[in-house]
Design an enzyme around this catalytic site. Structure first.
Site, short mmCIF file in Angstrom:
data_model
loop_
_atom_site.label_atom_id
_atom_site.label_comp_id
_atom_site.label_asym_id
_atom_site.label_seq_id
_atom_site.Cartn_x
_atom_site.Cartn_y
_atom_site.Cartn_z
N ASP A 266 0.76 -1.36 -0.09
CA ASP A 266 -0.09 -0.03 0.08
C ASP A 266 0.80 1.40 -0.07
O ASP A 266 0.48 2.11 0.57
CB ASP A 266 -0.93 0.04 1.18
CG ASP A 266 -1.81 -1.19 1.36
OD1 ASP A 266 -2.24 -1.60 0.18
OD2 ASP A 266 -1.85 -1.72 2.45
N LYS B 199 1.73 1.94 -5.02
CA LYS B 199 2.26 1.67 -6.47
C LYS B 199 1.45 1.80 -7.54
O LYS B 199 1.97 2.06 -8.45
CB LYS B 199 2.72 -0.13 -6.30
CG LYS B 199 3.53 -0.47 -5.05
CD LYS B 199 3.50 -2.09 -4.91
CE LYS B 199 2.26 -2.45 -4.29
NZ LYS B 199 2.16 -2.13 -2.97
N GLY B 200 0.27 1.99 -7.37
CA GLY B 200 -0.95 2.04 -8.42
C GLY B 200 -0.46 3.32 -9.09
O GLY B 200 -0.51 3.57 -10.25
N GLY C 182 -4.65 -4.28 -3.75
CA GLY C 182 -5.56 -3.11 -3.92
C GLY C 182 -4.70 -1.89 -4.53
O GLY C 182 -4.02 -1.39 -3.45
N HIS C 183 -4.87 -1.63 -5.70
CA HIS C 183 -4.11 -0.56 -6.24
C HIS C 183 -4.88 0.60 -6.67
O HIS C 183 -5.85 0.45 -7.44
CB HIS C 183 -3.12 -0.77 -7.44
CG HIS C 183 -2.19 -1.80 -7.03
ND1 HIS C 183 -1.33 -2.63 -8.03
CD2 HIS C 183 -1.85 -2.39 -6.10
CE1 HIS C 183 -0.59 -3.40 -7.21
NE2 HIS C 183 -0.98 -3.27 -6.06
N THR D 86 -5.72 -11.79 3.54
CA THR D 86 -7.08 -11.20 2.85
C THR D 86 -8.03 -12.04 2.81
O THR D 86 -9.08 -11.63 2.34
CB THR D 86 -6.51 -10.26 1.55
OG1 THR D 86 -6.18 -11.45 0.72
CG2 THR D 86 -5.58 -9.45 1.73
N GLN E 82 2.08 -6.00 -3.49
CA GLN E 82 2.65 -6.30 -2.04
C GLN E 82 3.96 -5.67 -2.06
O GLN E 82 4.06 -4.69 -2.56
CB GLN E 82 2.70 -7.94 -1.85
CG GLN E 82 1.14 -8.53 -1.63
CD GLN E 82 0.48 -8.97 -2.88
OE1 GLN E 82 1.22 -9.53 -3.87
NE2 GLN E 82 -0.52 -8.70 -2.84
N THR F 297 3.04 -12.89 2.41
CA THR F 297 2.12 -13.45 1.43
C THR F 297 2.73 -14.62 0.53
O THR F 297 3.86 -15.16 1.10
CB THR F 297 1.72 -12.46 0.28
OG1 THR F 297 0.65 -12.94 -0.47
CG2 THR F 297 2.96 -11.98 -0.53
N ARG G 210 -9.72 -2.95 6.32
CA ARG G 210 -9.18 -2.86 7.53
C ARG G 210 -8.32 -1.70 8.00
O ARG G 210 -7.82 -1.35 7.26
CB ARG G 210 -8.25 -4.34 7.96
CG ARG G 210 -9.08 -5.50 7.70
CD ARG G 210 -8.19 -6.75 8.01
NE ARG G 210 -7.38 -6.97 6.83
CZ ARG G 210 -6.26 -7.83 6.64
NH1 ARG G 210 -6.03 -8.72 7.62
NH2 ARG G 210 -5.72 -8.25 5.67
N GLY H 91 0.11 14.07 -2.46
CA GLY H 91 -1.16 13.83 -2.46
C GLY H 91 -1.69 12.74 -3.24
O GLY H 91 -0.81 12.19 -4.13
#
Ligand code: GDP
Ligand code: IMO
Ligand code: MG
Length: 432
Positions: A13, A16-17, A40-41, A128, A223, A238, A303, A416
């Protein structure tokens, strides 16, 4: 500079996206090479938010090819719903290609993930629960179902039968679950195969052709280093290798095709799930401030993320592990208003020994405490900064300290969530 790998440098998190979307501007092909929908990206463009779990973060660039590589594990239902969601938002998915060799997450993988976590009780990993571990386990046991199997009913049925057999005992509590009926699974997955067929391809060849034409290819990691199955905080990791070396295996290219490796790290640290986190701020105002200002809630599971100070011992480890050429520091804006900024520069073992390197022994890591360098904070918000000179001097000193400690230049800084909220340092983007 054709082959660029983007990896997470902490516990996931890191943003990366956003960085993949940004650098995809100059690439022709964007490849996901490991992980699954545990990822989740998030991409924010013109105030619109997109969250991807399986689809590469280059999909918003029309005309570019996006590849889900052989190293990814695919839950077809999630992939199809992501495709549907994008179509509804008028985003073309015509150029998405899915490796015929990628493995499928099956309904029993999801059930076994949840059951495994429940059995572990207090020792649970905090997965997850998307079936990632059991799917990679089947892949290694050579009991996996691959994308190409969806196109052959006879083979698919046989393989599902073979995969179910050794799981009989562990699946006994779900005996009556209709989703585990051989016929039902086969029919459902054949239908998934039918829907995915236009996207199925020999994706390694697509990568070679693009690289051989001299085009830029971005390999998008999911990840991060400390969740790596081999090099992370095992067993709280993972089930894939989110480090740069895995880009080769998970896309089907050789090390010679990788020209640069960029690591993404937050200006602080977060972790979802269980496991050691030496700089964690437990129940402190500073930790709560990071959580709130950084909106630190999981993209996939919602979470609360555990928050703490930036751990330079761990970051230097991740940099070496990935042979990183550059660092991207994201979410620096979140740290505005902190009186002082702490950076972990060493650990102290429970026996009082100074540890300059990330300890390989889990017992030592679990009981190690972090020791900090404390730098002055910056009071002003920086979300409008676009140039290095516009950053407060305390923010620049903070970045300089990281660079010097880790020994890797920082090239981009996030201020941002939006794609334009970025400051280039030094040489900036690899394509500028
Ligand atoms: P990923 O899994 O590494 O792609 O990261 P996630 O998308 O799970 O989490 C990163 C979150 O931080 C997302 O909500 C992004 O929109 C957001 N984000 C990314 N870069 C920045 C940044 O520089 N500042 C702020 N405030 N948010 C950012
Ligand atoms: P992105 O790509 C943060 C964590 C889980 C758990 C551990 C094992 O968005 O950075 P798994 O379901 O993979 O078996 O869970 O790994 N985890 C992540 N944490 N970001 C991710 O992905 C993660 N993917 C898995 O929380 O601790
Ligand atoms: Mg994420």
């Amino acid at each position: 500079m054709p082959g660029l790998v983007i990896v997470g440098s902490q516990w996931g998190d890191e943003g990366k996206g956003k960085i993949t979307d940004l650098l995809a501007d100059h690439a022709q092909l964007i490849v996901r090479f490991q992980g699954g929908n545990n990822a989740g990206h998030t991409i924010v463009r013109d105030g619109e938010e997109f969250k991807f779990h399986l689809i590469p973060s280059g999909i918003l660039h029309p005309g570019k090819t996006c590849v889900i590589g052989n190293g990814v594990v695919i839950d077809p239902e999630v992939l199809l719903s992501e495709l549907e969601g994008l179509k509804k938002r008028q985003v073309s998915v015509a150029n998405l290609r899915v490796s015929a060799n990628a493995h499928m997450i099956m309904p029993y993988h999801v059930l076994l993930d949840t059951a495994g976590e429940s059995h572990l009780g207090k020792l649970s990993i905090g997965t997850t629960r998307r079936g990632i571990g059991p799917c990679y386990a089947d892949k290694s046991a050579r009991l996996g179902i691959r994308v190409q199997d969806l196109l052959d009913e006879k083979i698919l049925r046989k393989k599902i039968m073979a995969a179910l057999e050794p799981k009989r005992l562990s699946l006994r509590p779900y005996e009556k679950d209709p989703s585990l009926d051989l016929h039902t699974i086969t029919e459902r997955y054949l239908e998934f195969g039918h829907q995915l067929e236009p996207h199925i391809a020999d994706t390694a060849r697509l990568c070679w052709e693009s690289l051989d034409r001299g085009e830029n290819v971005v390999f998008e990691g999911a990840q991060a280093a400390l969740l790596d199955l081999d090099h992370g905080t095992y067993p709280f990791v993972t089930s894939s290798n989110p480090t740069a070396g895995a880009a080769c295996i998970g896309a089907g290219v050789g090390p010679g095709d990788i020209d640069e490796v960029w690591g993404v790290a937050k200006a602080y640290a977060t972790r979802v799930g269980m496991g050691p986190f030496p700089t964690e701020l437990v129940d402190t105002d500073e930790g709560r401030r990071m959580l709130e200002r950084g909106h630190e809630y999981g993209t996939t599971t919602g979470r609360e993320r555990r928050c703490g100070w930036l751990d330079l011992v761990a970051l230097r480890y991740a940099a070496r592990l990935n042979s990183m050429d550059a660092l991207v520091i994201t979410k620096l804006d979140v740290l505005a208003g902190f009186k002082s900024l702490k950076l972990a520069v060493r650990y102290r073992s429970s026996e009082g020994a100074v540890l300059d390197h990330f300890p390989y022994h889990q017992t030592i890591l679990h009981s190690a405490t972090a020791e900090y360098e404390e730098l002055p904070g910056f009071g002003e918000e920086i979300t409008e900064c676009r140039d290095e000179e516009e950053l407060p001097s305390a923010a620049r000193d903070f970045l300089r300290f990281i660079e010097e400690f880790v020994g890797v230049p920082i090239r981009l800084v996030g201020v941002g969530p939006s794609r334009d909220q970025i400051v280039e340092l030094g040489e900036g983007s690899p394509y500028s």
